[in-house]
Write an enzyme that holds these catalytic residues in place. Structure first.
Site, PDB file in Angstrom:
ATOM      1  N   TYR A  69     -19.081  15.448  13.031  1.00  0.00           N
ATOM      2  CA  TYR A  69     -18.084  16.075  12.467  1.00  0.00           C
ATOM      3  C   TYR A  69     -17.525  17.130  13.502  1.00  0.00           C
ATOM      4  O   TYR A  69     -16.120  17.554  13.425  1.00  0.00           O
ATOM      5  CB  TYR A  69     -18.301  16.630  11.165  1.00  0.00           C
ATOM      6  CG  TYR A  69     -18.241  15.188  10.176  1.00  0.00           C
ATOM      7  CD1 TYR A  69     -17.012  14.899   9.845  1.00  0.00           C
ATOM      8  CD2 TYR A  69     -19.302  14.753   9.874  1.00  0.00           C
ATOM      9  CE1 TYR A  69     -17.129  13.803   8.949  1.00  0.00           C
ATOM     10  CE2 TYR A  69     -19.358  13.532   9.173  1.00  0.00           C
ATOM     11  CZ  TYR A  69     -18.223  12.983   8.672  1.00  0.00           C
ATOM     12  OH  TYR A  69     -18.168  12.001   7.595  1.00  0.00           O
ATOM     13  N   THR A 155       3.243  -4.418   2.268  1.00  0.00           N
ATOM     14  CA  THR A 155       4.524  -4.827   2.869  1.00  0.00           C
ATOM     15  C   THR A 155       4.416  -5.885   4.128  1.00  0.00           C
ATOM     16  O   THR A 155       4.999  -6.788   3.866  1.00  0.00           O
ATOM     17  CB  THR A 155       5.032  -3.588   3.539  1.00  0.00           C
ATOM     18  OG1 THR A 155       5.252  -2.619   2.294  1.00  0.00           O
ATOM     19  CG2 THR A 155       6.340  -3.877   4.329  1.00  0.00           C
ATOM     20  N   HIS A 181      -1.050   1.005  -4.381  1.00  0.00           N
ATOM     21  CA  HIS A 181      -1.833  -0.010  -3.657  1.00  0.00           C
ATOM     22  C   HIS A 181      -2.706  -0.553  -4.637  1.00  0.00           C
ATOM     23  O   HIS A 181      -3.869  -0.472  -4.716  1.00  0.00           O
ATOM     24  CB  HIS A 181      -2.412   0.723  -2.596  1.00  0.00           C
ATOM     25  CG  HIS A 181      -3.253  -0.443  -1.671  1.00  0.00           C
ATOM     26  ND1 HIS A 181      -2.696  -1.664  -1.222  1.00  0.00           N
ATOM     27  CD2 HIS A 181      -4.515  -0.621  -1.445  1.00  0.00           C
ATOM     28  CE1 HIS A 181      -3.623  -2.487  -0.747  1.00  0.00           C
ATOM     29  NE2 HIS A 181      -4.644  -1.842  -0.743  1.00  0.00           N
ATOM     30  N   THR A 235     -11.773  -7.638   3.754  1.00  0.00           N
ATOM     31  CA  THR A 235     -10.520  -7.560   4.494  1.00  0.00           C
ATOM     32  C   THR A 235     -10.918  -6.728   5.697  1.00  0.00           C
ATOM     33  O   THR A 235     -11.462  -5.525   5.433  1.00  0.00           O
ATOM     34  CB  THR A 235      -9.181  -7.258   3.733  1.00  0.00           C
ATOM     35  OG1 THR A 235      -9.396  -5.876   3.203  1.00  0.00           O
ATOM     36  CG2 THR A 235      -9.247  -8.143   2.579  1.00  0.00           C
TER      37      THR A 235
END
Length: 288
Positions: A69, A155, A181, A235
């Site tokens: 980080y 979209t 979403h 996905t």
């Protein structure tokens, strides 16, 4: 610390994180990519695999490494992909991921804010709208610098489905899916067009044998992601390109208009909530 333009930190090296790494390379967005993952060996494997593509003529010579980080301190972009995703057979409601991904998001944001509030954070993890709102409201991160992929992937799916029906390239279809979403997203139908031709004229101009059903188009748009999960288990490609589309707009200061999830503070009469609206994307994030 000054921001290094072209430095991108990807948090998470799972299916989406690895797809993100390859998409960033493919689109030639950055010149220094850092992967942060709890399992550093997994991250190192992804880094080594991707680094070998830079030897080919069509791929840019990008520095790719495993980091931590502290690397966020001078990053231009941070892409958050960590956390579980919807699994085959799960409900379509992404809110089932909230408890675990909210915990991970808080953990990640604590570490990010210890080093920077200058980088633009692109959130991919779900439920994306809630996580966008958390990152801004709970940690005071500048709201223009916290962007969720939101309905950008919806979209893309909608434009592809409609383009296939009309027999045209999906890139020539203009139609934004907006809002959550998830199951409550919607299309602003009056704005849908193909090269300026309005939606109401599609059937006649493209010689369609069947009438275009708006409800069926939305059903197909909302269900196709879950179909992909059921077929391949997850996905990755579409959502990775969605995040990279936002990243490219920031890296190149495009000032393009795309749907993305942001925290609203009075816009459209809404406050204290995040969901996708048309956004102008610049090198500062969302141009509010």
């Amino acid at each position: 610390m000054a921001v290094k333009h072209g430095k991108i930190v990807i948090i998470g090296a799972g299916f989406v994180g690895s797809a993100m790494l390859n998409a960033v390379l493919r689109m030639n967005i950055g010149n220094h990519i850092v992967i942060i993952n709890r399992n550093r060996e997994r991250a190192l494997g992804e880094v080594l695999d991707a680094s070998h593509t830079t030897a080919f003529a069509y791929c840019p010579n990008v520095k790719i490494e495993v980091g931590d980080y502290a690397d966020c301190a001078d990053a231009q972009l941070i892409i958050m992909t960590a956390g579980p995703s919807i699994k085959p057979g799960n409900t379509s409601n992404r809110m089932i991921l909230l408890r675990e991904n909210a915990r991970i998001m808080r953990e990640v944001m604590e570490k990010i804010t210890a080093h920077t509030r200058e980088a633009v954070i692109i959130i991919v993890s779900n439920p994306v709208d809630v996580l966008v709102y958390m990152a801004h409201s709970e940690f005071g991160y500048p709201r223009e610098k916290v962007i969720g992929t939101g309905t950008l992937i919806d979209t893309a799916r909608f434009n592809k489905i409609l383009g296939d029906i009309c027999g045209v390239d999906a890139k020539n279809v203009v139609g934004f899916v907006l809002g959550e979403h998830g199951p409550h997203s919607f299309v602003a139908w009056d704005t849908v067009n193909i090269a300026g031709l309005p939606f109401r004229d599609f059937e006649a101009k493209f010689g369609l044998e069947q009438k275009l059903d708006k409800e069926e188009l939305m059903r197909a748009t909302k269900s196709v992601g879950l179909n992909i999960v059921d077929l391949k288990g997850y996905t990755s490609s579409g959502v990775a390109l969605s995040a990279c589309r936002i990243a490219a707009a920031i890296a190149h200061n495009e000032r393009c208009v795309i749907p993305a999830s942001v925290t609203l503070c009075g816009e459209y009469g809404q406050k204290n909530v995040a969901f996708s609206v048309p956004c102008v994307i610049s090198d500062q994030g969302v141009d509010l």
